[in-house]
Design a protein around this motif. Sequence first.
Motif, PDB file in Angstrom:
ATOM      1  N   ARG A 126       0.823  -1.211   0.000  1.00 38.71           N
ATOM      2  CA  ARG A 126       0.000   0.000   0.000  1.00 38.71           C
ATOM      3  C   ARG A 126       0.858   1.263   0.000  1.00 38.71           C
ATOM      4  O   ARG A 126       0.483   2.275  -0.582  1.00 38.71           O
ATOM      5  N   SER A 127       2.034   1.202   0.646  1.00 34.63           N
ATOM      6  CA  SER A 127       2.856   2.413   0.627  1.00 34.63           C
ATOM      7  C   SER A 127       3.437   2.635  -0.774  1.00 34.63           C
ATOM      8  O   SER A 127       3.614   3.771  -1.196  1.00 34.63           O
ATOM      9  N   PHE A 128       3.684   1.559  -1.534  1.00 35.23           N
ATOM     10  CA  PHE A 128       4.143   1.741  -2.914  1.00 35.23           C
ATOM     11  C   PHE A 128       3.002   2.249  -3.798  1.00 35.23           C
ATOM     12  O   PHE A 128       3.222   3.034  -4.710  1.00 35.23           O
ATOM     13  N   MET A 129       1.769   1.794  -3.503  1.00 36.50           N
ATOM     14  CA  MET A 129       0.610   2.307  -4.248  1.00 36.50           C
ATOM     15  C   MET A 129       0.472   3.806  -4.032  1.00 36.50           C
ATOM     16  O   MET A 129       0.141   4.559  -4.933  1.00 36.50           O
ATOM     17  N   LYS A 130       0.730   4.228  -2.810  1.00 40.75           N
ATOM     18  CA  LYS A 130       0.640   5.649  -2.472  1.00 40.75           C
ATOM     19  C   LYS A 130       1.626   6.461  -3.315  1.00 40.75           C
ATOM     20  O   LYS A 130       1.308   7.516  -3.821  1.00 40.75           O
ATOM     21  N   GLN A 131       2.847   5.920  -3.474  1.00 37.10           N
ATOM     22  CA  GLN A 131       3.889   6.647  -4.199  1.00 37.10           C
ATOM     23  C   GLN A 131       3.651   6.653  -5.707  1.00 37.10           C
ATOM     24  O   GLN A 131       4.160   7.514  -6.402  1.00 37.10           O
ATOM     25  N   ALA A 136      -5.154  -3.642  -3.589  1.00 39.62           N
ATOM     26  CA  ALA A 136      -3.712  -3.790  -3.388  1.00 39.62           C
ATOM     27  C   ALA A 136      -3.229  -5.094  -4.032  1.00 39.62           C
ATOM     28  O   ALA A 136      -2.136  -5.162  -4.607  1.00 39.62           O
ATOM     29  N   TYR A 137      -4.052  -6.115  -3.956  1.00 38.13           N
ATOM     30  CA  TYR A 137      -3.742  -7.412  -4.582  1.00 38.13           C
ATOM     31  C   TYR A 137      -3.583  -7.242  -6.090  1.00 38.13           C
ATOM     32  O   TYR A 137      -2.610  -7.709  -6.691  1.00 38.13           O
ATOM     33  N   ILE A 138      -4.531  -6.535  -6.713  1.00 35.70           N
ATOM     34  CA  ILE A 138      -4.493  -6.328  -8.165  1.00 35.70           C
ATOM     35  C   ILE A 138      -3.260  -5.504  -8.544  1.00 35.70           C
ATOM     36  O   ILE A 138      -2.565  -5.785  -9.518  1.00 35.70           O
ATOM     37  N   TRP A 139      -2.969  -4.506  -7.745  1.00 35.60           N
ATOM     38  CA  TRP A 139      -1.803  -3.658  -8.004  1.00 35.60           C
ATOM     39  C   TRP A 139      -0.524  -4.499  -7.938  1.00 35.60           C
ATOM     40  O   TRP A 139       0.346  -4.412  -8.809  1.00 35.60           O
ATOM     41  N   TYR A 140      -0.436  -5.341  -6.914  1.00 32.29           N
ATOM     42  CA  TYR A 140       0.728  -6.215  -6.700  1.00 32.29           C
ATOM     43  C   TYR A 140       0.882  -7.161  -7.907  1.00 32.29           C
ATOM     44  O   TYR A 140       1.957  -7.293  -8.487  1.00 32.29           O
ATOM     45  N   ARG A 141      -0.225  -7.796  -8.290  1.00 23.19           N
ATOM     46  CA  ARG A 141      -0.233  -8.755  -9.386  1.00 23.19           C
ATOM     47  C   ARG A 141       0.152  -8.129 -10.720  1.00 23.19           C
ATOM     48  O   ARG A 141       0.885  -8.726 -11.504  1.00 23.19           O
ATOM     49  N   THR A 142      -0.335  -6.914 -10.959  1.00 25.01           N
ATOM     50  CA  THR A 142      -0.089  -6.314 -12.274  1.00 25.01           C
ATOM     51  C   THR A 142       1.149  -5.420 -12.284  1.00 25.01           C
ATOM     52  O   THR A 142       2.037  -5.614 -13.110  1.00 25.01           O
ATOM     53  N   VAL A 143       1.250  -4.478 -11.349  1.00 21.69           N
ATOM     54  CA  VAL A 143       2.367  -3.530 -11.403  1.00 21.69           C
ATOM     55  C   VAL A 143       3.690  -4.214 -11.040  1.00 21.69           C
ATOM     56  O   VAL A 143       4.699  -4.050 -11.718  1.00 21.69           O
ATOM     57  N   ILE A 144       3.701  -5.011  -9.992  1.00 20.53           N
ATOM     58  CA  ILE A 144       4.934  -5.693  -9.602  1.00 20.53           C
ATOM     59  C   ILE A 144       5.080  -7.003 -10.375  1.00 20.53           C
ATOM     60  O   ILE A 144       6.146  -7.330 -10.878  1.00 20.53           O
ATOM     61  N   GLY A 145       3.995  -7.753 -10.489  1.00 20.75           N
ATOM     62  CA  GLY A 145       4.051  -9.060 -11.145  1.00 20.75           C
ATOM     63  C   GLY A 145       3.991  -9.009 -12.665  1.00 20.75           C
ATOM     64  O   GLY A 145       4.275 -10.006 -13.320  1.00 20.75           O
ATOM     65  N   GLY A 146       3.637  -7.854 -13.222  1.00 20.30           N
ATOM     66  CA  GLY A 146       3.562  -7.745 -14.683  1.00 20.30           C
ATOM     67  C   GLY A 146       2.500  -8.632 -15.310  1.00 20.30           C
ATOM     68  O   GLY A 146       2.559  -8.924 -16.507  1.00 20.30           O
ATOM     69  N   SER A 147       1.524  -9.068 -14.529  1.00 22.02           N
ATOM     70  CA  SER A 147       0.487  -9.945 -15.079  1.00 22.02           C
ATOM     71  C   SER A 147      -0.283  -9.207 -16.163  1.00 22.02           C
ATOM     72  O   SER A 147      -0.583  -8.020 -16.029  1.00 22.02           O
ATOM     73  N   ALA A 172      -4.966   5.155  -0.887  1.00 18.38           N
ATOM     74  CA  ALA A 172      -3.889   4.167  -0.806  1.00 18.38           C
ATOM     75  C   ALA A 172      -4.106   3.226   0.377  1.00 18.38           C
ATOM     76  O   ALA A 172      -3.785   2.054   0.316  1.00 18.38           O
ATOM     77  N   GLU A 173      -4.608   3.754   1.473  1.00 22.81           N
ATOM     78  CA  GLU A 173      -4.670   2.955   2.687  1.00 22.81           C
ATOM     79  C   GLU A 173      -5.765   3.494   3.591  1.00 22.81           C
ATOM     80  O   GLU A 173      -6.076   4.677   3.550  1.00 22.81           O
ATOM     81  N   SER A 174      -6.331   2.608   4.419  1.00 19.96           N
ATOM     82  CA  SER A 174      -7.379   3.080   5.307  1.00 19.96           C
ATOM     83  C   SER A 174      -7.492   2.210   6.546  1.00 19.96           C
ATOM     84  O   SER A 174      -7.131   1.032   6.525  1.00 19.96           O
ATOM     85  N   ALA A 175      -7.971   2.800   7.634  1.00 19.69           N
ATOM     86  CA  ALA A 175      -8.244   2.045   8.857  1.00 19.69           C
ATOM     87  C   ALA A 175      -9.618   2.459   9.346  1.00 19.69           C
ATOM     88  O   ALA A 175      -9.945   3.650   9.365  1.00 19.69           O
ATOM     89  N   VAL A 176     -10.417   1.464   9.728  1.00 20.21           N
ATOM     90  CA  VAL A 176     -11.780   1.731  10.129  1.00 20.21           C
ATOM     91  C   VAL A 176     -11.990   1.224  11.554  1.00 20.21           C
ATOM     92  O   VAL A 176     -11.499   0.152  11.908  1.00 20.21           O
ATOM     93  N   VAL A 177     -12.705   2.023  12.370  1.00 24.72           N
ATOM     94  CA  VAL A 177     -13.017   1.590  13.737  1.00 24.72           C
ATOM     95  C   VAL A 177     -14.470   1.931  14.061  1.00 24.72           C
ATOM     96  O   VAL A 177     -15.089   2.747  13.381  1.00 24.72           O
ATOM     97  N   GLY A 178     -14.989   1.299  15.095  1.00 23.86           N
ATOM     98  CA  GLY A 178     -16.328   1.621  15.572  1.00 23.86           C
ATOM     99  C   GLY A 178     -16.230   2.549  16.765  1.00 23.86           C
ATOM    100  O   GLY A 178     -15.445   2.303  17.679  1.00 23.86           O
ATOM    101  N   ILE A 222      -5.597   7.386   4.031  1.00 20.34           N
ATOM    102  CA  ILE A 222      -4.388   7.968   3.432  1.00 20.34           C
ATOM    103  C   ILE A 222      -4.600   8.002   1.922  1.00 20.34           C
ATOM    104  O   ILE A 222      -4.984   7.000   1.320  1.00 20.34           O
ATOM    105  N   LEU A 223      -4.369   9.174   1.321  1.00 18.74           N
ATOM    106  CA  LEU A 223      -4.583   9.308  -0.125  1.00 18.74           C
ATOM    107  C   LEU A 223      -3.321   8.958  -0.910  1.00 18.74           C
ATOM    108  O   LEU A 223      -2.207   9.032  -0.392  1.00 18.74           O
ATOM    109  N   ARG A 224      -3.518   8.605  -2.175  1.00 22.10           N
ATOM    110  CA  ARG A 224      -2.374   8.446  -3.070  1.00 22.10           C
ATOM    111  C   ARG A 224      -1.757   9.826  -3.302  1.00 22.10           C
ATOM    112  O   ARG A 224      -2.484  10.820  -3.405  1.00 22.10           O
ATOM    113  N   GLU A 225      -0.438   9.868  -3.409  1.00 27.31           N
ATOM    114  CA  GLU A 225       0.265  11.159  -3.435  1.00 27.31           C
ATOM    115  C   GLU A 225      -0.257  12.116  -4.499  1.00 27.31           C
ATOM    116  O   GLU A 225      -0.407  13.306  -4.257  1.00 27.31           O
ATOM    117  N   GLU A 226      -0.571  11.591  -5.674  1.00 25.66           N
ATOM    118  CA  GLU A 226      -0.972  12.479  -6.773  1.00 25.66           C
ATOM    119  C   GLU A 226      -2.289  13.218  -6.501  1.00 25.66           C
ATOM    120  O   GLU A 226      -2.595  14.192  -7.169  1.00 25.66           O
TER     121      GLU A 226
END
Length: 668
Positions: free
Chosen positions: A369-374, A401-412, A557-563, A578-582
């Motif tokens: 997620r931190s790489f997605m943010k960047q 994040a799974y899709i990002w990992y699979r495609t951006v890092i994995g080149g799927s 990019a990232e989020s945390a949820v609480v009650g 947390i938003l993506r930097e752009e």
Amino acid sequence: MTDSEETLANLSREERCFEPPADLAADANVKADAYDAAKADREGFWATQADRLDWATKWDQVLDWSNPPFAKWFVGGTLNASYNCVDRHVEAGRGDKVAIHWVGEPVTDGVADTRDITYAELKDEVSRAANALTALGIEAGDRVAIYMPMIPEAIIAMLACARIGAPHTVVFGGFSADALASRIEDCGAMVVITADGGYRRGTASPLKSAVDEARTKTDRVETVLVVRRTGQEVAWDDSVDVWWHDAVDTASTEHAPQAFDAEHPLYVMYTSGTTGKPKGILHTTGGYLTGSAYTHNAVFDLKPDDVYWCTADIGWVTGHSYIVYGPLANGVTQVVYEGTPDAPERGRWWHIIQDYKVTLFYTAPTAIRSFMKQGREIPDKFDLSSLRILGSVGESINPEAYIWYRTVIGGSGVDGRETPVVDTWWQTETGSVMISPLPGVTAGKPGSAMTAIPGIDADVVDDDGHSVPNGYGGYLVITSPWPSMLRTIWGDDDRYAETYWSRFRKEGFYFAGDGAKKDDDGDIWLLGRVDDVMNVSGHRLSTTEIESALVSHPKVAESAVVGANDPDTGQAVVAYVILREEFEAAAAADNAGIIKELSDHVRKEIGPIAKPRQIMIVPELPKTRSGKIMRRLLRDVAEGRTVGDTQTLADSSIMDLISAGQTTSTDD
Ligand code: ATP
Ligand code: MG
């Protein structure tokens, strides 16, 4: 089951699904028949897995479960863990194979500080260290604390302890002197192995000084063995401090490993402390090594030519099972990296993958997620085409994040490539992976850990311990003992039985503390801690589902949820994002606009019940040093309480930032 009695709601739908690549499936180490074989004869299946190891004495009994919850595996067997991780590969003629491609953090004039260590060299180093520890008076059963940076000597120290039967307790190098002292005290360590310092984010950060300070808080420590890594100034006390290069480098490379009982303690590892005070988890030798070696081979479909890299620190269980014991027992070639992903530049990890042609990569959702943010421009600059399997561990991986990992890092999807992601669920307590796809067998659904691996029996049950039907949520349990299971909490058998085995005592289930659901196919989705579940108008909502809905918005990019307590609904959903930097600048200019956009998005994705009462855009989230989100602290903020125990927090100033932001945020 009516809605009002539901144990945990199932709100989200994910339709994407990726079949295993055909070539991987055809040649997979573990095929679909393994599930049936393990079901038909579970103990026989584990006996076969134990045969991966070299035993000095073969066991008489696979499992003794006559005194639950205290298990004994491979009863009567003896072996040496260090022999299994090192010597036997040399004896088999693979002494010249590289065990460790070590990469230090500093880069000088474009040249990184690196070291390649073959299995033959590793055997010599481990033997020397074992002889040195023996010369310092360490005997089998004595505990040794290891507080080190990610340098080869850390792995050598662990294996040397295992070799002489001295259980180690590795304390993450980022922990304070207090945290170190309390772990030394809890497990009664008489020796600490450390370094002058280590490189983190471009600076030499001290370690030895924290050991000095810890020694003022506990009088257990008789010897401190110090590796010189950075060359920085250290205080010295001749009556306790010994340089590694004086004690180890001069010792003999001849050392005959002694065989220990299968149930001999191998190590004590403290949990990361997301939920409270860390627990000292005890793992023993034969079952643990069987579990870590088998799962590493099966889940990563390990082949002799693979180059493997797990980015965890040896201070966590992932570093124990999937850097040291599993991979080395399997004779792997692996990369070990000292520093942070962004030093000296943001693309450092991708650079390393390119340089060493890494094929199997294992990391955590927090990093992804931190790489997605960047943004993807950074990894896109590197050739990552060597990668063939990607692993994830530590938290739920949000589908996006799974899709990002699979495609951006994995080149799927590029040039016909398919790089599967294996989402591996397990815990310090379980010792090795319990629930995960097998890359050559199981289809991958983004966000699902899929099914228990062959040999493991897991289920999702309701309050009464009954298996929930497909399409429902509940508590994740493991229904039969397994070889790498924890044996106890160090020094506290009662707490062990109470913490893990009392919730479903009648059924005899191990309760992990996590919520999960079964989808319509019966595949398992982790839904976060049951302690974090929110009760909104009688519906029990999971944190993970709402967080994943937020992360599926292209600006997030990232989020945390609480009650948080709410006068109308019992509890209400409060989200930190947390938003993506752009998108950061535009959002800052129109805070109300982005908050409305995200709130509508959650409503559309999973329904009005999950719509957050409040959304706050934050620069960072409170995390443990292993990168897990600490929701209980955010709950304190959301309910306007003083923030609770932050001892295990990586950066305590983050809570001040978030608490301060609380008063200025906009309700939607
Ligand atoms: P403590 O028990 O002290 O609170 P901790 O549970 O964070 O600390 P670990 O043993 O490192 O310490 O983490 C195990 C937990 O991590 C699991 O119980 C689960 O909540 C989470 N986890 C690990 N892998 C996954 C995964 N693939 N999907 C979802 N959650 C995961
Ligand atoms: Mg835990």
